[in-house]
Enzyme design. Structure first.
Site, mmCIF file in Angstrom:
data_model
loop_
_atom_site.group_PDB
_atom_site.id
_atom_site.type_symbol
_atom_site.label_atom_id
_atom_site.label_comp_id
_atom_site.label_asym_id
_atom_site.label_seq_id
_atom_site.Cartn_x
_atom_site.Cartn_y
_atom_site.Cartn_z
ATOM 1 C CE1 TYR A 97 28.217 23.799 11.015
ATOM 2 C CE2 TYR A 97 26.209 23.950 12.091
ATOM 3 C CZ TYR A 97 27.605 23.540 12.057
ATOM 4 O OH TYR A 97 28.093 22.763 13.199
ATOM 5 C CB SER A 130 25.600 21.148 14.617
ATOM 6 O OG SER A 130 25.003 22.026 14.951
ATOM 7 C CE LYS A 177 28.611 20.202 11.197
ATOM 8 N NZ LYS A 177 29.880 19.151 11.402
#
Length: 244
Positions: free
Chosen positions: A168, A155, A172
């Protein structure tokens, strides 16, 4: 050079995609099937898998009608579940040429001290441990086959950061580091890359951006470009951080 790449991409391949029941995974699976490639797909969403199987069959090109896509109920968080998937792949003689570690989730927007413990754990378990479980069981299969490309979906937030999505972002960033480390471990013939899809209107983006997510491209419009990129990856890309 372009002709060589085009030729390589047009040869029929077997592609394993995790998190295949919706979003980017589903769009990519349907795009690949339409181009004549064989899809091995897995997801926890058992209710969506049977309809996906039908969709894959209906879009498959004529020269791939005899190839059976393999769709399985698999929870990448579970090492045992991924081990069963790997066993089924070997038994079906469907060793993937390409693996796309796509299964992922995001926390609801919240400051880190307000993110529920179970929600934090789920992000880590799917995004990091799920990716590692697939690598653990499929890299040996690819090594035995002497070739293979592994794609870990990353991402932009695996290379930068934003408030309220710290779990998150952490997951990532971990995927990026994991990819670079594993790239140094792979033998000749194999390669692994971290691939950011860009900003796409998925359920995860809607979770973060709300209604403004609709301003971004759909998974269906993203899939052709992503498929071209993934199909043309070579061992020369080993360890790279790429963006669709």
């Amino acid at each position: 050079m372009e002709n060589i790449l085009g030729s390589a991409a047009s040869a029929s391949k077997t592609v394993l995609i995790t998190g295949v029941s919706r979003g980017l995974g589903k769009a990519l699976a349907l795009e690949l099937a339409k181009r004549g490639h064989t899809v091995i797909g897995c997801s926890r969403s058992l209710d969506k898998l049977s309809s996906l199987q039908s969709e894959l069959a209906s879009v498959s090109s004529e020269n791939n009608k005899d190839n059976k896509h393999l769709i399985m109920d698999t929870d990448v968080r579970s090492n045992t579940s991924v081990e069963e998937l790997a066993r089924a792949v070997v038994e079906n003689k469907a060793v993937p040429d390409i693996i796309v570690n796509n299964a992922g989730t995001i926390n609801r927007n919240n400051r880190i001290w307000e993110v529920p413990v179970d929600e934090f754990d789920t992000v880590i378990d799917i995004n990091i441990k799920g990716t590692a479980n697939v690598l653990r069981h499929f890299i040996p299969i690819m090594i035995e086959n002497k070739q293979g490309i592994l794609v870990n979906m990353s991402s932009g937030w695996g290379r930068s950061a934003a408030a309220q999505v710290a779990p998150y972002c952490a997951s990532k960033w971990a995927v990026e580091g994991l990819t670079r480390a594993v790239a140094k471990e792979l033998p000749a013939g194999l390669a692994i890359v971290a691939l950011s899809p860009g900003v796409i209107n998925t359920e995860m983006l809607q979770s973060c951006f709300g209604n403004s997510a609709s301003l971004y491209p759909t998974p269906e419009s993203w899939a052709p470009k992503a498929a071209n990129m993934i199909l043309n990856l070579t061992v020369a890309d080993n360890g790279a951080s790429l963006t669709v």
